[in-house]
Design an enzyme around this catalytic site. Structure first.
Site, PDB file in Angstrom:
ATOM      1  N   ASP A  12      47.809  38.213  37.754  1.00 53.26           N
ATOM      2  CA  ASP A  12      48.991  37.572  37.145  1.00 53.26           C
ATOM      3  C   ASP A  12      50.216  37.986  37.952  1.00 53.26           C
ATOM      4  O   ASP A  12      50.485  39.182  38.116  1.00 53.26           O
ATOM      5  CB  ASP A  12      49.115  38.040  35.681  1.00 53.26           C
ATOM      6  CG  ASP A  12      50.201  37.284  34.919  1.00 53.26           C
ATOM      7  OD1 ASP A  12      50.055  37.129  33.710  1.00 53.26           O
ATOM      8  OD2 ASP A  12      51.214  36.865  35.527  1.00 53.26           O
ATOM      9  N   ASP A 110      50.770  30.907  37.346  1.00 55.03           N
ATOM     10  CA  ASP A 110      50.808  32.160  38.116  1.00 55.03           C
ATOM     11  C   ASP A 110      49.658  33.112  37.797  1.00 55.03           C
ATOM     12  O   ASP A 110      49.757  34.301  38.059  1.00 55.03           O
ATOM     13  CB  ASP A 110      52.152  32.863  37.913  1.00 55.03           C
ATOM     14  CG  ASP A 110      52.231  33.611  36.593  1.00 55.03           C
ATOM     15  OD1 ASP A 110      51.579  33.177  35.624  1.00 55.03           O
ATOM     16  OD2 ASP A 110      52.939  34.636  36.541  1.00 55.03           O
ATOM     17  N   GLU A 111      48.567  32.590  37.248  1.00 56.33           N
ATOM     18  CA  GLU A 111      47.438  33.452  36.880  1.00 56.33           C
ATOM     19  C   GLU A 111      46.128  32.844  37.344  1.00 56.33           C
ATOM     20  O   GLU A 111      45.983  31.625  37.351  1.00 56.33           O
ATOM     21  CB  GLU A 111      47.284  33.551  35.358  1.00 56.33           C
ATOM     22  CG  GLU A 111      48.424  34.102  34.607  1.00 56.33           C
ATOM     23  CD  GLU A 111      48.186  33.935  33.106  1.00 56.33           C
ATOM     24  OE1 GLU A 111      47.085  34.260  32.620  1.00 56.33           O
ATOM     25  OE2 GLU A 111      49.118  33.466  32.440  1.00 56.33           O
TER      26      GLU A 111
END
Ligand code: TTP
Ligand code: MG
Length: 357
Positions: A12, A110-111
């Site tokens: 993350d 974003d992960e």
């Protein structure tokens, strides 16, 4: 199954939008930065998308009204959301991450989850690999991330949140239940505010409380979800890391007003459907590789037929020609047609495709 214990990473990015902005504007270093709606001197509407860790010290959080953020942190630097920029950076990061896993699954902008079971032998090697990934992203993009390492997606995801920013948290299977026990139930995937409140009424605040609760009572209160909660509280999650494109395919079909054996008309309709599909494919910036047609005869007998091309393409002609070719064997003088459909699948985004070239 070879019986080998799985090793799963969850990666993350740290304060993603603000981190991307800071990378481009060194003058922001050390300042509280907030990305979101225009604060208009405290009168602005809309919310905070994210804030960097300096701004978080003032209590600014994602989802908070921007007017409230302004009150908490008037000295902050407020920037508008630049989505195309974040998507571009995200795509590059995902391309890096994808290489490291046997399996890869993007989860939000974003992960991502990685299944690295065959890449490492045990948790010592897993830690070395996680550090390598963190370094790779830092060197290439100038951004930090936090990584959780464990035996399944559930625990890996919770682990990645434990030591943000720039964290690395490893939770071996034998320590999983102990690791989870003291955390609030909200940390479990799928536990939102409502479930949290309902659990609270039952006297359940931590994951440990949940794990020691009577599973029958949980099922009674929450149905299937109750069983799931109980398993999660014990750190059990067998779900696979699996790649998904959000849109798997794009298709259109049409039922004729009257069943028809006018095959010129049928083929013309196929062209029209293909054009509709093409417009949607290209407006999503996809390339496609597989074309499927569907035919339903007047007696409702239905056939689908697909062809996968040797190349991914974004040309209308490839879609219409392939669809027409697939349709031809079904145009039979003795059979009237009720419905035809065209579908494009095996989609990939143009940005990914460009990277392959
Ligand atoms: P997150 O990973 O939840 O947050 P983050 O990366 O900003 O911070 P952290 O270090 O805690 O991971 O979300 C990723 C991006 O998604 C975030 O940078 C902005 C966007 N986002 C919103 O636009 N609205 C929201 O409510 C949240 C939670 C995130
Ligand atoms: Mg993040």
């Amino acid at each position: 199954m070879n019986g080998k214990k799985r090793i799963i990473f969850h990666v993350d990015m740290d304060h993603f939008y603000t981190a991307v902005e800071e990378r481009l504007r060194p003058e922001l270093e050390g300042k509280p930065v907030i990305v979101g709606a225009d604060p208009s001197g405290g009168e602005g509407r809309g919310v905070v998308s994210t804030s960097n860790y300096e701004a978080r010290k003032f209590g600014v959080r994602s989802g908070m009204p921007i007017s409230r953020a302004w009150k908490l942190c008037p000295q902050g630097v407020y920037l508008p959301v630049n989505m195309p920029l974040y998507v571009k950076v995200s795509d590059r990061i995902m391309t890096i991450l994808r290489e490291y896993g046997d399996k890869f699954e993007q989860w939000g902008i974003d992960e991502a989850f990685l299944d690295v079971t065959s890449k490492v032998d045990g948790y010592i090697e897993a830690e070395i690999l996680a550090r390598e990934i963190k370094k790779h992203i830092l060197v290439r993009e100038g951004l930090t991330c936090s990584v959780g390492v464990s035996c399944n997606k559930l625990i890996a995801k919770i682990a990645s949140e434990m030591q943000k920013p720039d964290g690395l948290t490893i939770v071996k299977e034998e320590n999983a239940e102990k690791f989870l026990a003291s955390l609030p139930v909200r940390r479990l995937l799928w536990v939102g505010k409502k479930t949290e409140a309902a659990l609270g009424v039952m006297g359940i605040a931590t994951i440990g409380d949940l794990a020691s609760h009577d599973p029958g009572e949980l099922t009674e209160a929450f149905g299937v979800m109750g069983k799931q909660l109980y398993l999660m509280a014990h750190g059990i999650d067998n779900s696979e890391v699996e790649e998904r494109t959000e849109i798997k395919s794009i298709g259109r079909d049409v039922t004729f007003q009257e069943d028809t054996d006018d095959f010129d008309f049928v083929l013309k309709t196929v062209d029209d459907l293909a054009e509709d599909v093409y417009n949607q494919v290209s407006s999503n910036q996809f390339y496609f590789k597989t074309v499927t047609i569907r035919v339903r005869y007047e007696n409702f007998e239905t056939h689908t037929h697909a062809k996968t091309l040797f190349f991914a393409t974004d040309r209308l002609l490839d879609l219409t020609k392939t669809a027409r070719g697939l349709m031809r064997p079904y145009l039979r003088p003795d059979r009237k047609i009720r419905l035809v459909g065209v579908r494009a699948s095996n989609l990939m985004s143009v940005s990914n495709q460009k990277k392959l070239v």
